[in-house]
Enzyme design. Structure first.
Site, PDB file in Angstrom:
ATOM      1  N   LYS A  75       0.828  -1.197   0.000  1.00  0.00           N
ATOM      2  CA  LYS A  75       0.000   0.000   0.000  1.00  0.00           C
ATOM      3  C   LYS A  75       0.867   1.253   0.000  1.00  0.00           C
ATOM      4  O   LYS A  75       1.982   1.252   0.538  1.00  0.00           O
ATOM      5  CB  LYS A  75      -0.901   0.021   1.243  1.00  0.00           C
ATOM      6  CG  LYS A  75      -1.867  -1.162   1.351  1.00  0.00           C
ATOM      7  CD  LYS A  75      -2.582  -1.173   2.698  1.00  0.00           C
ATOM      8  CE  LYS A  75      -3.527  -2.353   2.842  1.00  0.00           C
ATOM      9  NZ  LYS A  75      -4.786  -2.156   2.134  1.00  0.00           N
ATOM     10  N   CYS A 109      -8.297   2.943   2.199  1.00  0.00           N
ATOM     11  CA  CYS A 109      -7.839   1.952   3.173  1.00  0.00           C
ATOM     12  C   CYS A 109      -8.204   2.468   4.551  1.00  0.00           C
ATOM     13  O   CYS A 109      -7.613   3.446   5.035  1.00  0.00           O
ATOM     14  CB  CYS A 109      -6.334   1.714   3.078  1.00  0.00           C
ATOM     15  SG  CYS A 109      -5.748   0.560   4.361  1.00  0.00           S
ATOM     16  N   ASN A 111      -7.804   0.963   7.460  1.00  0.00           N
ATOM     17  CA  ASN A 111      -6.779   0.700   8.458  1.00  0.00           C
ATOM     18  C   ASN A 111      -5.717   1.792   8.454  1.00  0.00           C
ATOM     19  O   ASN A 111      -5.355   2.336   9.503  1.00  0.00           O
ATOM     20  CB  ASN A 111      -6.146  -0.673   8.214  1.00  0.00           C
ATOM     21  CG  ASN A 111      -6.909  -1.795   8.880  1.00  0.00           C
ATOM     22  OD1 ASN A 111      -7.049  -1.810  10.099  1.00  0.00           O
ATOM     23  ND2 ASN A 111      -7.426  -2.722   8.094  1.00  0.00           N
ATOM     24  N   SER A 312      -9.666  -9.595   0.062  1.00  0.00           N
ATOM     25  CA  SER A 312      -9.079  -8.371  -0.476  1.00  0.00           C
ATOM     26  C   SER A 312      -8.005  -8.748  -1.483  1.00  0.00           C
ATOM     27  O   SER A 312      -7.144  -9.586  -1.192  1.00  0.00           O
ATOM     28  CB  SER A 312      -8.477  -7.531   0.649  1.00  0.00           C
ATOM     29  OG  SER A 312      -7.851  -6.372   0.143  1.00  0.00           O
ATOM     30  N   MET A 321     -10.445  -5.524   6.803  1.00  0.00           N
ATOM     31  CA  MET A 321     -10.150  -4.211   6.260  1.00  0.00           C
ATOM     32  C   MET A 321     -10.996  -3.176   7.003  1.00  0.00           C
ATOM     33  O   MET A 321     -12.167  -3.428   7.311  1.00  0.00           O
ATOM     34  CB  MET A 321     -10.486  -4.169   4.775  1.00  0.00           C
ATOM     35  CG  MET A 321      -9.786  -5.249   3.955  1.00  0.00           C
ATOM     36  SD  MET A 321     -10.605  -6.862   4.016  1.00  0.00           S
ATOM     37  CE  MET A 321     -11.934  -6.593   2.841  1.00  0.00           C
ATOM     38  N   GLY A 322     -10.417  -2.007   7.278  1.00  0.00           N
ATOM     39  CA  GLY A 322     -11.153  -0.974   7.998  1.00  0.00           C
ATOM     40  C   GLY A 322     -12.375  -0.497   7.247  1.00  0.00           C
ATOM     41  O   GLY A 322     -13.445  -0.261   7.834  1.00  0.00           O
TER      42      GLY A 322
END
Length: 399
Positions: A75, A109, A111, A312, A321-322
């Site tokens: 990421k 994202c 998180n 994901s 995932m957040g």
């Protein structure tokens, strides 16, 4: 006699910070620190991020880059002072493919959002008068990928971000300071793109023998397709190896994702799903059951309201995932969705769900106006920490 050295471009260095946010890790950049050619969207920016992360890698390991060979660790984040008067920082997120030359900019994202506030404070992107000497700094984040507002409640001690603490987050080995995150009005233009709480998603019989699945398709936090675990022959307690080691299962989930994306209006043809890997997500839900999570800890029925497993970038996620947690919170709060039914139905503002690494509590404020559902806010707690800061390097002809 010395051996001649073939001419090759020198490496360049780019100022960067490597951070953990929630159960993800990524490389964080200030926009102004990127090479000029990469300071705007386009091929140069994508090429730079791919090379820095070590992609595309046919070995799937990202050995020659900063990526960690999972969707949670491949990421990149680009931050700048916000151009909007009511925001502090603009947050752009790139999901870097591991084995393909592709950066997906289609979603957020959740998180890494926990790390955005901390990075913004530490790197002078938040006005000094908005940072208390001791207390909580409310960092207003403009999520540029999806044009949504987020507030990160960042703990401050002696004028600096407090990263250490006692908050424990399943999926993260060590405790840290708690960062509360509020996702404001996190839905898309329409929370249910099809207009239905539950759809009959038509699929080829080679994907599911019956040719269809019941699905809740929601756009809250991120577009996501929820299906019942039992309809796929699962019980909802599965860990990563049970799914990621089964290529037939992964192909089936990708087919569900592609057909769901088409039904949600995110793509025009099934073939386009391959160029939109980050969104939508697919998740399967079930009623609470006791299970042993990946750390070896037992999760009991009394600990949770439902079970959720999510994929994901083509793999079952090691935790959650957040952004998917935002969707879970919203769907659980709306009576009649598959998520709400799995959680026991009825009206609920908060749920605690079980995922492969443990449990997570999330909440959402929803309302129904003129037969349409709205979500004012979804909330959860995460933590974040700087792992390394300095420069990353890459060959000068990489972008």
């Amino acid at each position: 006699m010395s051996k001649a050295i073939a001419a090759a471009p020198a490496q360049i260095r780019v100022a960067a910070t490597y951070m953990r946010g929630g159960t993800s890790k990524g490389i964080f950049f200030k926009l102004e620190d990127l090479p000029v050619a990469a300071q705007q969207p386009g091929a140069a920016r994508d090429a730079l991020l791919l090379r820095l992360l070590g992609s595309p890698d046919p070995y799937g390991k990202q050995i020659d880059g900063m990526g960690g060979a999972t969707s949670s660790t491949s990421k990149a984040v680009i931050l700048s002072s916000s151009s909007k008067p009511d925001q502090d920082v603009d947050y752009l997120f790139g999901q870097v493919s591991i084995d393909k030359p592709f950066v997906d900019w289609s979603g957020n994202c959740g998180n890494l959002t926990a790390a955005v506030g901390a990075f913004a404070v530490t790197n002078g992107l938040v006005a000094a008068d908005r940072i208390p000497q001791n207390g909580i700094a409310e960092v207003r984040i403009w999520q540029a990928n999806i044009a949504k507002s987020i507030v990160a409640h960042v703990p401050i001690s002696a004028g600096a971000v407090q990263e250490t603490g006692h908050f424990e987050l399943d999926g993260v080995t060590f405790p840290a300071a708690e960062v509360e995150i509020d996702f404001l009005a996190p839905t898309g233009e329409t929370i249910f793109p099809t207009g239905n709480l539950v759809d009959t998603l038509q699929l080829p019989t080679e994907v599911v023998p019956q040719g269809y699945l019941q699905a809740t398709m929601i756009n809250a936090g991120i577009p996501i397709i929820f299906v019942n675990a039992s309809d796929l022959g699962y019980d909802g307690t599965e860990l990563q190896d049970a799914i990621n080691g089964d290529q037939q299962a992964l192909a089936r989930f990708e087919a569900i994702r592609a057909h769901g994306a088409l039904c949600m209006g995110l793509i025009d043809t099934i073939e386009q799903a391959g160029s939109r890997q980050h969104t939508p997500k697919v998740a399967f839900v079930a009623e609470p059951k006791e299970y042993l999570c990946s750390s070896g800890k037992m999760v009991s029925v009394a600990d949770i309201d439902l079970l959720v497993r999510a994929l994901s970038m083509g793999q079952l996620h090691h935790a959650m995932m957040g952004t998917a947690a935002v969707a879970i919170a919203a769907a659980a709060a709306i009576p009649g969705t598959l998520v709400n039914v799995a959680a026991g139905a009825g009206v609920r503002k908060k749920v605690r769900f079980g995922h492969p690494s443990g449990t997570l509590s999330v909440g959402a404020e929803v309302a129904q106006v003129d037969n349409a559902w709205t979500v004012a806010k979804a909330s959860m707690s995460r933590s974040a920490r700087i792992l390394m800061e300095g420069w990353v390097r890459l060959p000068g002809n990489s972008f």
